[in-house]
Design an enzyme around this catalytic site. Sequence first.
Site, PDB file in Angstrom:
ATOM      1  NE  ARG A  87       0.514 -10.548   1.605  1.00 20.23           N
ATOM      2  CZ  ARG A  87       1.065  -9.701   1.246  1.00 20.23           C
ATOM      3  NH1 ARG A  87       2.352  -9.534   0.302  1.00 20.23           N
ATOM      4  NH2 ARG A  87       1.089  -8.554   2.222  1.00 20.23           N
ATOM      5  CB  THR A 143       1.062  -7.311  -2.938  1.00 20.67           C
ATOM      6  OG1 THR A 143       2.244  -6.672  -2.613  1.00 20.67           O
ATOM      7  CG2 THR A 143      -0.160  -6.394  -2.353  1.00 20.67           C
ATOM      8  CE  LYS A 167      -2.082  -6.734   5.284  1.00 21.13           C
ATOM      9  NZ  LYS A 167      -1.899  -5.981   3.921  1.00 21.13           N
ATOM     10  CE1 TYR A 179      -0.201  -1.317   5.163  1.00 23.67           C
ATOM     11  CE2 TYR A 179      -2.074  -1.061   6.838  1.00 23.67           C
ATOM     12  CZ  TYR A 179      -1.133  -1.885   6.280  1.00 23.67           C
ATOM     13  OH  TYR A 179      -1.174  -3.177   6.256  1.00 23.67           O
ATOM     14  CG  ASN A 185      -2.563  -8.533   1.307  1.00 29.02           C
ATOM     15  OD1 ASN A 185      -2.858  -8.096   2.440  1.00 29.02           O
ATOM     16  ND2 ASN A 185      -1.854  -7.973   0.507  1.00 29.02           N
ATOM     17  CG  PHE A 244      -4.729   1.131  -2.485  1.00 28.21           C
ATOM     18  CD1 PHE A 244      -4.150   0.818  -1.236  1.00 28.21           C
ATOM     19  CD2 PHE A 244      -3.731   1.065  -3.599  1.00 28.21           C
ATOM     20  CE1 PHE A 244      -2.758   0.588  -1.064  1.00 28.21           C
ATOM     21  CE2 PHE A 244      -2.477   0.955  -3.411  1.00 28.21           C
ATOM     22  CZ  PHE A 244      -2.051   0.629  -2.139  1.00 28.21           C
ATOM     23  CD  GLU A 248       6.232  -1.668   8.798  1.00 32.53           C
ATOM     24  OE1 GLU A 248       5.962  -1.286   7.749  1.00 32.53           O
ATOM     25  OE2 GLU A 248       6.547  -3.012   8.814  1.00 32.53           O
ATOM     26  CG  HIS A 298       2.459  -5.629   7.178  1.00 25.59           C
ATOM     27  ND1 HIS A 298       2.503  -4.582   6.283  1.00 25.59           N
ATOM     28  CD2 HIS A 298       3.399  -5.376   7.780  1.00 25.59           C
ATOM     29  CE1 HIS A 298       3.736  -3.570   6.367  1.00 25.59           C
ATOM     30  NE2 HIS A 298       4.223  -4.167   7.332  1.00 25.59           N
ATOM     31  NE  ARG A 323       7.354  -8.355   0.902  1.00 25.40           N
ATOM     32  CZ  ARG A 323       6.604  -7.410   0.869  1.00 25.40           C
ATOM     33  NH1 ARG A 323       6.054  -6.343   2.022  1.00 25.40           N
ATOM     34  NH2 ARG A 323       5.677  -7.155  -0.144  1.00 25.40           N
TER      35      ARG A 323
HETATM   36  P1  IDP Z   1       2.750  -5.376   0.562  1.00 31.80           P
HETATM   37  O1  IDP Z   1       1.876  -5.571   1.586  1.00 31.80           O
HETATM   38  O2  IDP Z   1       2.830  -6.388  -0.285  1.00 31.80           O
HETATM   39  O3  IDP Z   1       4.005  -4.854   0.961  1.00 31.80           O
HETATM   40  P2  IDP Z   1       2.057  -2.901  -0.418  1.00 31.80           P
HETATM   41  O4  IDP Z   1       2.303  -2.184  -1.862  1.00 31.80           O
HETATM   42  O5  IDP Z   1       3.110  -2.174   0.764  1.00 31.80           O
HETATM   43  O6  IDP Z   1       2.218  -4.345  -0.502  1.00 31.80           O
HETATM   44  O7  IDP Z   1       0.839  -2.304  -0.164  1.00 31.80           O
HETATM   45  C1  IDP Z   1       0.267  -2.212   1.200  1.00 31.80           C
HETATM   46  C2  IDP Z   1      -1.201  -3.028   1.281  1.00 31.80           C
HETATM   47  O8  IDP Z   1      -1.949  -2.273   0.738  1.00 31.80           O
HETATM   48  C3  IDP Z   1      -1.255  -4.352   0.646  1.00 31.80           C
HETATM   49  O9  IDP Z   1      -0.898  -5.453   1.369  1.00 31.80           O
HETATM   50  C4  IDP Z   1      -2.673  -4.378   0.291  1.00 31.80           C
HETATM   51  O10 IDP Z   1      -3.495  -4.735   1.533  1.00 31.80           O
HETATM   52  C5  IDP Z   1      -3.028  -2.817  -0.082  1.00 31.80           C
HETATM   53  N1  IDP Z   1      -3.030  -2.612  -1.605  1.00 31.80           N
HETATM   54  C6  IDP Z   1      -1.834  -2.798  -2.151  1.00 31.80           C
HETATM   55  N2  IDP Z   1      -2.270  -2.475  -3.539  1.00 31.80           N
HETATM   56  C7  IDP Z   1      -3.518  -2.627  -3.733  1.00 31.80           C
HETATM   57  C8  IDP Z   1      -4.377  -2.385  -4.621  1.00 31.80           C
HETATM   58  O11 IDP Z   1      -4.044  -2.122  -5.980  1.00 31.80           O
HETATM   59  N3  IDP Z   1      -5.443  -2.449  -4.360  1.00 31.80           N
HETATM   60  C9  IDP Z   1      -6.093  -2.537  -3.019  1.00 31.80           C
HETATM   61  N4  IDP Z   1      -5.330  -2.680  -2.084  1.00 31.80           N
HETATM   62  C10 IDP Z   1      -4.097  -2.820  -2.252  1.00 31.80           C
HETATM   63 MG    MG Z   2       4.651  -3.073   1.639  1.00 32.97          MG
END
Ligand code: IDP
Ligand code: MG
Length: 139
Positions: A104, A93, A11, A51, A114, A59, A128, A117, A87
């Site tokens: 991460r 996350t 990212k 997304y 973070n 968010f 994707e 992805h 993962r």
């Molecule tokens: P993941 O990337 O671990 O699969 P997802 O729930 O799919 O997590 O969320 C996608 C992306 O959205 C996350 O990687 C992060 O960049 C962002 N994100 C997820 N939850 C939050 C939050 O609570 N606040 C701000 N950004 C978030």
């Molecule tokens: Mg995800």
Amino acid sequence: MSTNRTFTMIKPDGVANGHIGAIINDITAAGFKIIALKYTKLTSEKAGEFYAVHSARPFYNDLVSFMSSGPIVAAILEKDNAIEDFRTLIGATNPAEAAKGTIRQKYAKSIDANAVHGSDSDENAQIEGDFFFTADERF
Ligand code: IDP
Ligand code: MG
């Protein structure tokens, strides 16, 4: 279900903070083979499309603007059990909750920025990967 391909992005924060090389090293050291690799930048429109599944989340707008704020590295990776193992390699996350030694935990600073992805399913890995790469960009 066991899968053998996943999709990842380094990212904008991971790129801006100088972690491209270290992250790719962690990925290949963990046994993932690079099938496709691209240094690119998402427009806000493309980030919104990528997304779209999160469009109802509070968010979403911040995520789209962050993901289009700078260059990224996109890749398709191959390994036995790729989805689950990747993962595990990247960690939770929220980097504050990510296990020690995960990408991460090592390279990310916040839940939104973070570092990486990782696809969450076979089906999404396919979608994707197709979003970024044509068939003749995969080796
Ligand atoms: P993941 O990337 O671990 O699969 P997802 O729930 O799919 O997590 O969320 C996608 C992306 O959205 C996350 O990687 C992060 O960049 C962002 N994100 C997820 N939850 C939050 C939050 O609570 N606040 C701000 N950004 C978030
Ligand atoms: Mg995800």
